[in-house]
Design a protein around this motif. Structure first.
Motif, short mmCIF file in Angstrom:
data_model
loop_
_atom_site.label_atom_id
_atom_site.label_comp_id
_atom_site.label_asym_id
_atom_site.label_seq_id
_atom_site.Cartn_x
_atom_site.Cartn_y
_atom_site.Cartn_z
N LEU A 595 9.17 22.65 29.72
CA LEU A 595 10.09 22.41 28.18
C LEU A 595 9.35 24.61 27.84
CD1 LEU A 595 10.49 21.33 25.91
CD2 LEU A 595 7.76 21.35 25.55
N ILE A 596 10.55 24.33 27.21
CA ILE A 596 10.20 26.30 27.15
C ILE A 596 10.30 26.02 25.20
CG2 ILE A 596 12.04 27.97 26.16
CD1 ILE A 596 11.19 27.95 29.28
N GLY A 597 10.13 25.31 24.62
CA GLY A 597 10.11 24.42 22.99
C GLY A 597 10.90 23.66 23.09
N TYR A 598 11.17 24.12 21.55
CA TYR A 598 12.40 23.66 20.79
C TYR A 598 13.35 24.24 19.47
CZ TYR A 598 8.48 20.46 21.87
OH TYR A 598 7.45 19.41 22.86
N ILE A 599 14.06 23.24 19.33
CA ILE A 599 15.21 23.75 17.92
C ILE A 599 15.00 22.56 17.34
CG2 ILE A 599 17.69 24.08 17.50
CD1 ILE A 599 16.01 26.10 19.41
N GLU A 600 14.34 22.89 15.82
CA GLU A 600 14.35 21.66 14.85
C GLU A 600 16.23 21.92 13.77
OE1 GLU A 600 14.51 20.65 11.10
OE2 GLU A 600 14.82 22.32 11.12
N SER A 601 16.74 21.05 14.16
CA SER A 601 17.80 21.33 13.63
C SER A 601 18.50 19.55 12.88
CB SER A 601 19.19 21.70 14.50
OG SER A 601 19.84 21.58 13.87
N MET A 602 18.36 19.90 11.91
CA MET A 602 19.10 18.30 11.32
C MET A 602 17.90 17.67 11.10
SD MET A 602 23.48 18.01 13.16
CE MET A 602 22.65 18.25 14.60
N LYS A 603 16.67 17.78 11.20
CA LYS A 603 15.44 16.82 11.02
C LYS A 603 15.04 16.73 12.44
CE LYS A 603 16.87 16.10 6.15
NZ LYS A 603 16.83 14.70 5.42
N THR A 604 15.21 17.14 13.50
CA THR A 604 14.89 16.65 14.77
C THR A 604 14.40 17.89 15.45
OG1 THR A 604 17.27 16.29 15.55
CG2 THR A 604 16.36 14.51 14.33
N TYR A 605 13.35 17.60 16.31
CA TYR A 605 13.60 18.20 17.03
C TYR A 605 13.85 18.46 18.63
CZ TYR A 605 9.70 20.73 14.64
OH TYR A 605 9.17 20.95 12.68
N ASN A 606 15.08 19.66 19.03
CA ASN A 606 15.81 19.00 19.59
C ASN A 606 14.58 19.91 21.36
OD1 ASN A 606 17.89 17.50 19.67
ND2 ASN A 606 18.05 19.18 17.50
N ALA A 607 14.40 19.84 22.48
CA ALA A 607 13.42 19.81 23.03
C ALA A 607 14.92 20.95 24.72
CB ALA A 607 13.20 19.30 24.47
N VAL A 608 13.95 22.18 24.67
CA VAL A 608 14.97 23.49 25.61
C VAL A 608 14.29 23.46 26.58
CG1 VAL A 608 15.36 26.11 25.73
CG2 VAL A 608 15.30 24.64 23.36
N THR A 609 14.94 23.31 27.83
CA THR A 609 14.36 23.01 28.61
C THR A 609 14.95 24.37 29.74
OG1 THR A 609 15.36 21.52 29.74
CG2 THR A 609 13.46 20.47 28.87
N ALA A 610 13.82 25.21 30.90
CA ALA A 610 14.61 26.12 31.87
C ALA A 610 16.02 25.59 32.63
CB ALA A 610 13.64 26.49 32.51
N GLU A 611 16.68 25.98 32.38
CA GLU A 611 17.87 25.43 33.82
C GLU A 611 17.75 26.56 34.95
OE1 GLU A 611 21.50 26.06 32.36
OE2 GLU A 611 21.49 24.42 30.26
N VAL A 612 16.71 27.14 35.48
CA VAL A 612 16.00 27.72 37.01
C VAL A 612 14.73 27.88 36.62
CG1 VAL A 612 18.69 29.02 36.97
CG2 VAL A 612 16.45 30.26 34.98
N SER A 613 13.91 28.76 37.70
CA SER A 613 12.87 29.18 37.74
C SER A 613 12.68 30.25 37.37
CB SER A 613 12.06 28.64 38.83
OG SER A 613 12.55 27.09 39.15
N GLY A 614 11.48 30.76 37.35
CA GLY A 614 11.02 31.92 36.69
C GLY A 614 9.89 32.63 36.39
N ARG A 615 9.29 33.70 36.20
CA ARG A 615 8.20 34.45 35.10
C ARG A 615 8.89 35.00 33.83
NH1 ARG A 615 5.16 39.24 34.77
NH2 ARG A 615 7.49 40.04 35.74
N VAL A 616 8.29 34.58 33.05
CA VAL A 616 8.63 34.66 31.62
C VAL A 616 8.71 36.24 31.57
CG1 VAL A 616 7.92 34.57 28.71
CG2 VAL A 616 7.67 32.24 30.98
#
Length: 637
Positions: A595-616
């Motif tokens: 999990l990276i974070g969330y996009i709140e859109s249209m009254k729901t929280y949509n999870a955003v996940t990493a498609e690759v591995s790495g260091r932030v």
């Protein structure tokens, strides 16, 4: 002797079914005496649903708004009623039991007589506490049947549901035809069977005009034995709203029913004041399409109460989708194109997620799921690639039992993702939390309020209440309103033509229109970037002048290839959605699927996940910042 039918005015829902906002407390108290003077209403809907969240977005105290708005009707002997969502109280997500109990006590003390309680899944377990808490607080408990049309939602289904709710202690029943898709003859059969078994239980019919059935449904409901009919009035009746008082009264009078007379002088005053409120600012949030009845709504069954926000959602997502299409050499879509695709997709996915009645919040969930599918399909991707956590909660049974069974592919997807289905009482998943909110009030030196009403607001709407207390909510609203007024007035001032006329010739005069304004709100300057209908420009954005583009939260030295985590859709970026979560930080290592974070859109929280591995190495937006689709949220090395 003619049967008497009484009217209930949906003044709050009139607005919410047409656009984004309802009037301010000053506007509400201005119109209340004229509504009373009309002399034809036994009841008025004064609060509930999104009403108090809207107050908070205005920067208004919602408790003062409810008290001031209900008081004139209390004094006149007109009953007031509110709408509440069972397990979800008066918000979109489940509410702890102690907060729900406090809500009924507060609302009764504020002057609300009747609690209209519905559960979006028609799960009696979610309504049992509402019935108990309402009666415990001294309110009339009106339990609502969320009406829809599907193979599982039969006359028997609804009459047995009414039996169950009356057995739990409900004083009244409401037939809540929230999308107006209920077929008139079926509605008549449901009401007739309820009245045959429970003759002394008052029944109300509530419907929306959008698909075109409502007048026939009202007449069938009257003949079947209802005591109350919910109505609206011009200039906000019809369309995605409700049937007009004058038409309903004339129809029922002709059919031989005893109905109240209307003081037409007062009617015209209420009509005039309502139009004034639209002209003042509320009309800027009402899409013209919501003023028109539309038989296309029969298929998807989406409720009138969400059509106002739906058109705004489509506008934002269409702009984002068309930017992607232009970038990828594809033809753009019109709003009508997207609307038809959305309606078709709702019809497709609704049975697959178990036929939840399309009422708040589940109408939004199904619509959001369908819209995400459409957006992904338009980009050559697969369905179901984005399912928000609260939509999963609905599918898994954490919000209540679905009327139907999820499709096998949905069940298989849940198992693949390690998600478990839940069959227990949903309320048990949401433990009491009032003590933690009391502690927060004390820490901030905030007053609990009369009858602990301020404590209730924080507990029911934590994020909105904090934004209200900080003043940020009011600033954001005023900046947004200034932007909308600038969009309309700027072209009108250029050539002297009415705004509506200017809209049709934007392309010709665009070179004369300002592209940016500086708006002062409470001594803070906001830069407003303006786009005009048909211009092809990106949607207007308002940001503090000193922060026109969102500053990155943090950054670290980068060596080697940089991998970007992109926003999958337009909305607001949040690192967490609950206080128990730990936010991502620069230097953290993430794996594919984390999990990276969330996009709140249209009254729901949509999870955003990493498609690759790495260091932030960089978090590119502040928490809560507005982002567009394909914006870089996080950089990885």
């Amino acid at each position: 002797m003619a049967k008497e039918i009484k009217f209930s005015l949906l003044y709050r829902d009139m607005w919410q079914s047409s656009g984004k906002y309802v009037p301010t407390v000053e506007q509400l108290t201005e119109v209340a005496p004229a509504i009373i003077e009309m002399g034809c209403f036994a009841r008025v809907e004064t609060n509930g649903g999104g009403f108090e969240q809207i107050n908070l977005l205005f920067g208004e105290n919602p408790n003062k708004a409810v008290r001031d708005w209900t008081q004139p009707f209390n004094d006149a002997g007109i009953q007031t009623h509110m709408l509440e969502r069972g397990l979800n109280g008066i918000r979109m997500s489940p509410v702890p039991s102690d907060v729900r109990r406090l809500m009924f006590r507060v609302k009764k003390q504020q002057g609300t007589d009747i609690a209209r309680s519905f559960d979006g899944l028609n799960d009696p377990r979610n309504l049992k506490d509402s019935i108990v808490f309402a009666k415990e607080a001294g309110m009339i408990s009106q339990a609502a049947l969320s009406l829809t049309v599907s193979p599982v939602h039969t006359v028997k289904y609804y009459t047995e549901l009414a039996d169950t709710l009356i057995g739990m202690g409900a004083d009244e029943i409401c037939i809540k035809d929230m999308a107006g898709v209920g077929r008139p003859a079926t509605i008549g059969r449901i009401i007739k069977q309820i009245k045959e078994k429970h003759a002394n239980i008052p029944v109300t019919y509530h419907g929306h005009a959008g698909p075109g059935f409502q007048m026939a449904s009202i007449l069938e409901a009257a003949h079947a034995g209802v005591e109350y009919i919910d109505v609206a009035m011009e200039p906000l009746s019809w369309g995605t709203g409700h049937a007009d008082l004058l038409a309903v009264q004339a129809m029922l009078k002709d059919a031989g029913f005893k109905v109240p007379e209307i003081n037409m002088k007062a009617y015209m005053k209420v009509r005039s004041l309502t139009q004034k409120f639209m002209d003042d600012f509320l009309g800027y949030y009402i899409d013209s399409k919501n003023r028109v009845m539309n038989s296309l709504l029969i298929g998807p069954g989406l409720p009138g109460g969400m059509m106002g926000s739906l058109m705004a959602d489509l506008e934002n997502n269409l702009a984002s989708l068309n930017r992607w299409k232009v970038k990828n050499g594809q033809p753009e879509l019109t709003q009508d194109d997207l609307l038809v695709k959305l309606f078709d997709e709702v019809t497709h996915v609704w049975p697959m997620v178990g036929y939840p009645p399309l009422v708040t919040p589940y109408s939004q969930y199904v619509k959001n799921l369908a819209l995400m599918n459409v957006l992904q399909l338009e980009k050559g991707k697969e369905r179901w690639s984005m399912i928000a956590d609260n939509i999963w909660d609905m599918i898994l049974g954490k919000s209540g039992k679905l009327p139907g069974e999820p499709a096998p592919e949905i069940v298989a997807m849940a198992k693949e993702q390690g998600r478990e289905f839940y069959t227990g009482n949903p309320q048990e998943l949401y433990p009491d939390k009032l003590d933690s909110f009391r502690a927060e009030m004390k820490q901030n030196n905030w007053e609990l309020g009369q009858d602990e009403e301020e404590l209730f607001e924080l507990a029911m709407h934590p994020e909105q209440y904090r934004a209200y207390k900080s003043g940020e909510a009011k600033k954001a609203f005023e900046a947004d309103l200034a932007k909308r007024k600038a969009e309309v007035s700027a072209p009108a001032e250029t050539n002297g033509a009415p705004a509506a006329a200017v809209t049709s010739s934007v392309a010709e005069s665009q070179s004369f229109m300002p592209k940016q304004l500086v708006v002062n709100v409470d001594n803070e300057e906001f830069v407003v970037n303006i786009s005009y209908p048909g211009s092809g420009n990106s949607s207007a954005q308002a940001a503090p002048k000193e922060n026109v583009s969102a500053a990155p939260v943090a950054a670290a030295p980068v060596t080697g290839d940089v991998k970007e985590v992109l926003s999958p859709l337009e909305g607001k970026f949040f690192l967490t959605k609950e206080s128990s979560e730990s936010p991502l930080k620069v230097g953290d290592s993430v794996k594919e699927g984390d999990l990276i974070g969330y996009i709140e859109s249209m009254k729901t929280y949509n999870a955003v996940t990493a498609e690759v591995s790495g260091r932030v190495t960089e978090i590119c937006f502040d928490n809560g910042a507005s982002v567009d689709e394909d914006d870089t949220l996080v950089k990885l090395q």
